[in-house]
Scaffold this motif. Structure first.
Motif, PDB file in Angstrom:
ATOM      1  N   TYR A  83      -3.040   2.826   5.124  1.00  0.00           N
ATOM      2  CA  TYR A  83      -2.442   1.977   5.484  1.00  0.00           C
ATOM      3  C   TYR A  83      -0.603   3.042   4.707  1.00  0.00           C
ATOM      4  CZ  TYR A  83      -5.072  -1.196   8.559  1.00  0.00           C
ATOM      5  OH  TYR A  83      -6.048  -1.997   8.878  1.00  0.00           O
ATOM      6  N   ALA A  84      -1.641   3.397   3.657  1.00  0.00           N
ATOM      7  CA  ALA A  84       0.014   4.671   3.123  1.00  0.00           C
ATOM      8  C   ALA A  84      -0.037   5.835   3.746  1.00  0.00           C
ATOM      9  CB  ALA A  84      -0.765   4.201   1.786  1.00  0.00           C
ATOM     10  N   GLY A  85       1.329   6.833   2.995  1.00  0.00           N
ATOM     11  CA  GLY A  85       1.222   7.766   4.051  1.00  0.00           C
ATOM     12  C   GLY A  85       1.227   8.442   4.913  1.00  0.00           C
ATOM     13  N   ASP A  86       0.172   9.318   5.243  1.00  0.00           N
ATOM     14  CA  ASP A  86       0.359   9.298   6.792  1.00  0.00           C
ATOM     15  C   ASP A  86      -1.462   9.064   7.104  1.00  0.00           C
ATOM     16  OD1 ASP A  86      -1.330  11.357   4.841  1.00  0.00           O
ATOM     17  OD2 ASP A  86      -0.207  12.725   5.756  1.00  0.00           O
ATOM     18  N   GLY A  87      -1.586   8.134   6.444  1.00  0.00           N
ATOM     19  CA  GLY A  87      -3.347   7.703   6.815  1.00  0.00           C
ATOM     20  C   GLY A  87      -2.588   6.814   8.492  1.00  0.00           C
ATOM     21  N   GLY A  88      -4.224   7.042   8.906  1.00  0.00           N
ATOM     22  CA  GLY A  88      -4.456   5.857  10.070  1.00  0.00           C
ATOM     23  C   GLY A  88      -5.555   5.795  10.813  1.00  0.00           C
ATOM     24  N   VAL A  89      -5.058   5.323  12.024  1.00  0.00           N
ATOM     25  CA  VAL A  89      -6.460   4.682  12.406  1.00  0.00           C
ATOM     26  C   VAL A  89      -6.285   4.896  13.505  1.00  0.00           C
ATOM     27  CG1 VAL A  89      -7.864   3.133  13.155  1.00  0.00           C
ATOM     28  CG2 VAL A  89      -6.604   2.360  11.401  1.00  0.00           C
ATOM     29  N   TYR A  90      -8.115   5.963  14.338  1.00  0.00           N
ATOM     30  CA  TYR A  90      -7.767   6.789  15.443  1.00  0.00           C
ATOM     31  C   TYR A  90      -8.390   6.029  16.058  1.00  0.00           C
ATOM     32  CZ  TYR A  90      -4.037   9.786  13.383  1.00  0.00           C
ATOM     33  OH  TYR A  90      -2.987   9.742  12.388  1.00  0.00           O
ATOM     34  N   ASN A 122      -5.660  -7.047   7.404  1.00  0.00           N
ATOM     35  CA  ASN A 122      -5.321  -5.645   5.984  1.00  0.00           C
ATOM     36  C   ASN A 122      -3.610  -7.176   5.517  1.00  0.00           C
ATOM     37  OD1 ASN A 122      -5.267  -4.011   3.748  1.00  0.00           O
ATOM     38  ND2 ASN A 122      -3.394  -3.936   5.038  1.00  0.00           N
ATOM     39  N   PHE A 123      -2.981  -7.226   6.044  1.00  0.00           N
ATOM     40  CA  PHE A 123      -1.502  -8.460   5.729  1.00  0.00           C
ATOM     41  C   PHE A 123      -2.575  -9.194   4.871  1.00  0.00           C
ATOM     42  CE2 PHE A 123       1.462 -11.431   6.662  1.00  0.00           C
ATOM     43  CZ  PHE A 123       2.679 -11.279   6.380  1.00  0.00           C
ATOM     44  N   LEU A 124      -3.391 -10.360   5.579  1.00  0.00           N
ATOM     45  CA  LEU A 124      -3.268 -11.520   5.449  1.00  0.00           C
ATOM     46  C   LEU A 124      -4.061 -11.911   3.488  1.00  0.00           C
ATOM     47  CD1 LEU A 124      -3.693 -14.047   5.929  1.00  0.00           C
ATOM     48  CD2 LEU A 124      -6.202 -13.609   7.045  1.00  0.00           C
ATOM     49  N   THR A 125      -5.024 -10.294   3.471  1.00  0.00           N
ATOM     50  CA  THR A 125      -5.081 -10.148   2.264  1.00  0.00           C
ATOM     51  C   THR A 125      -4.575  -9.668   1.127  1.00  0.00           C
ATOM     52  OG1 THR A 125      -5.975  -7.791   2.965  1.00  0.00           O
ATOM     53  CG2 THR A 125      -7.786  -9.471   2.516  1.00  0.00           C
ATOM     54  N   GLN A 126      -3.377  -8.487   1.607  1.00  0.00           N
ATOM     55  CA  GLN A 126      -2.320  -8.352   0.396  1.00  0.00           C
ATOM     56  C   GLN A 126      -1.445  -9.628   0.340  1.00  0.00           C
ATOM     57  OE1 GLN A 126      -1.662  -5.633  -0.278  1.00  0.00           O
ATOM     58  NE2 GLN A 126      -3.623  -4.519   1.100  1.00  0.00           N
ATOM     59  N   PHE A 127      -1.070 -10.480   1.224  1.00  0.00           N
ATOM     60  CA  PHE A 127      -0.679 -11.905   1.214  1.00  0.00           C
ATOM     61  C   PHE A 127      -1.013 -12.408   0.199  1.00  0.00           C
ATOM     62  CE2 PHE A 127       0.656 -16.384   2.282  1.00  0.00           C
ATOM     63  CZ  PHE A 127       2.079 -16.115   1.983  1.00  0.00           C
ATOM     64  N   LEU A 128      -2.303 -13.276  -0.003  1.00  0.00           N
ATOM     65  CA  LEU A 128      -3.308 -13.847  -0.295  1.00  0.00           C
ATOM     66  C   LEU A 128      -3.765 -13.298  -1.558  1.00  0.00           C
ATOM     67  CD1 LEU A 128      -5.060 -15.995   2.200  1.00  0.00           C
ATOM     68  CD2 LEU A 128      -3.496 -16.770   1.066  1.00  0.00           C
ATOM     69  N   LEU A 129      -4.225 -12.257  -1.417  1.00  0.00           N
ATOM     70  CA  LEU A 129      -5.047 -11.905  -3.041  1.00  0.00           C
ATOM     71  C   LEU A 129      -3.690 -10.415  -4.426  1.00  0.00           C
ATOM     72  CD1 LEU A 129      -8.024 -10.866  -1.682  1.00  0.00           C
ATOM     73  CD2 LEU A 129      -7.292 -13.192  -2.529  1.00  0.00           C
ATOM     74  N   ARG A 130      -2.877 -10.017  -3.274  1.00  0.00           N
ATOM     75  CA  ARG A 130      -1.499  -8.950  -3.528  1.00  0.00           C
ATOM     76  C   ARG A 130      -2.665  -8.190  -4.767  1.00  0.00           C
ATOM     77  NH1 ARG A 130       2.877 -11.068  -2.764  1.00  0.00           N
ATOM     78  NH2 ARG A 130       3.131 -13.579  -2.368  1.00  0.00           N
ATOM     79  N   PRO A 131      -4.327  -7.770  -4.420  1.00  0.00           N
ATOM     80  CA  PRO A 131      -4.762  -6.347  -4.825  1.00  0.00           C
ATOM     81  C   PRO A 131      -4.478  -5.362  -5.727  1.00  0.00           C
ATOM     82  CG  PRO A 131      -4.739  -5.852  -2.651  1.00  0.00           C
ATOM     83  CD  PRO A 131      -3.578  -6.856  -2.624  1.00  0.00           C
ATOM     84  N   GLY A 132      -2.677  -4.790  -5.038  1.00  0.00           N
ATOM     85  CA  GLY A 132      -2.288  -3.848  -5.625  1.00  0.00           C
ATOM     86  C   GLY A 132      -2.614  -2.282  -5.049  1.00  0.00           C
ATOM     87  N   VAL A 133      -3.984  -2.193  -3.947  1.00  0.00           N
ATOM     88  CA  VAL A 133      -3.677  -1.401  -3.180  1.00  0.00           C
ATOM     89  C   VAL A 133      -3.689  -1.952  -2.026  1.00  0.00           C
ATOM     90  CG1 VAL A 133      -5.581  -0.502  -4.690  1.00  0.00           C
ATOM     91  CG2 VAL A 133      -5.922  -2.458  -3.207  1.00  0.00           C
ATOM     92  N   SER A 134      -3.238  -0.705  -0.733  1.00  0.00           N
ATOM     93  CA  SER A 134      -2.946  -0.685   0.125  1.00  0.00           C
ATOM     94  C   SER A 134      -4.036  -1.219   1.269  1.00  0.00           C
ATOM     95  CB  SER A 134      -2.438   0.525   0.698  1.00  0.00           C
ATOM     96  OG  SER A 134      -2.782   1.386   1.283  1.00  0.00           O
TER      97      SER A 134
END
Length: 256
Positions: free
Chosen positions: A137-144, A158-170
């Motif tokens: 989920y950063a740079g030129d990373g992706g899912v295929y 991933n959005f939910l975990t970022q919102f709740l935990l704010r881990p500092g990794v994408s």
């Protein structure tokens, strides 16, 4: 493919133990091991591959034994278990037998391409990170290879975990990572989650301990052979684990 100048940047005095937990990966195992050997030998990296099979009924362990005969016991280390006991315990089991001072964890189903391993090693060596994690989920990373529904679930989680935990990794739920061995030992001993939530808790605990984390964009490709192990029970466990981590993290912030 990295050019020659990139390959020369990698320090050669370290050893990397690659942990491959497997369950019903008889078709994927010979391909992933061939790719690991190819890309790491090109970089003159000292490594071993530790296969931790959890009683696969499809012949994965027998295939691993054949690969050990092909590549040698110093490169392919077999540490099987009788049954499925969880991802976290598989890593603990593998660490006990690892002789490298760095540990790489990755999936055996070809969703993680070994070509990114040299990039992760360079990233770690450049800034002396405790952990380097692959990110979709950063740079030129992706899912295929995923359909829209699964991409939506993944991005939403991933959005939910970022919102709740704010881990500092994408990418909190990824499972393609490089650790300093002592760091991984401390994290696995401190984590209580099992299964897919385990990877998420590892990053949360890493931040709580103050470990440094670098990221390398990766391409994640859906498995070609075999069946996905992600089902309704895993989604339920994810939601349950997310709430657990949220409340324990909230409690820690209040008591610090």
């Amino acid at each position: 493919m990295s050019d020659k100048s990139d390959l020369e940047e990698i320090r050669k005095d370290d050893k990397y133990s690659i942990l491959l937990p497997t369950y019903n990966e008889v078709e994927n195992l010979p391909i992933i091991i061939w790719l690991i050997v190819k890309y790491l030998n090109e970089c003159y990296i000292d490594f071993e591959i530790i296969v931790i099979d959890d009683g696969s009924p499809d012949g994965t362990l027998e295939m691993a034994k054949q690969l050990q005969m092909l590549y040698g016991k110093e490169k392919i280390v077999l540490r099987p278990r009788e049954k499925k006991l969880g991802l976290g315990t598989a890593y603990l089991h593998g660490i006990k037998h690892a002789t490298g001072n760095y540990i790489i964890i990755m999936d055996a189903d070809l969703s993680h391409h070994p070509k990114f391993i040299p990039e992760m090693i360079r990233k770690q060596q450049k800034d002396d990170y405790d952990i380097v994690t692959g990110t979709r989920y950063a740079g030129d990373g992706g899912v295929y290879g995923w359909d829209f529904k699964r991409k939506l679930i993944s991005c939403g989680a991933n959005f939910l975990t970022q919102f709740l935990l704010r881990p500092g990794v994408s990418d909190l739920t990824g499972s393609f990572r490089l650790y300093k061995k002592d760091v991984l030992e401390k994290l696995t001993q401190s984590c209580v989650s099992k299964g897919y939530v385990f990877q998420m808790e590892m990053m949360v605990r890493a931040r709580q301990f103050g470990f440094t984390i670098g990221e390398v964009p990766i391409s994640f490709v859906d498995r070609v052979y075999g069946e996905s192990k992600l089902g309704g029970s895993e989604i339920y466990q994810f939601a349950k684990g997310l709430l657990y981590l949220f409340f324990t993290s909230l409690y820690k912030r209040k008591t610090d």
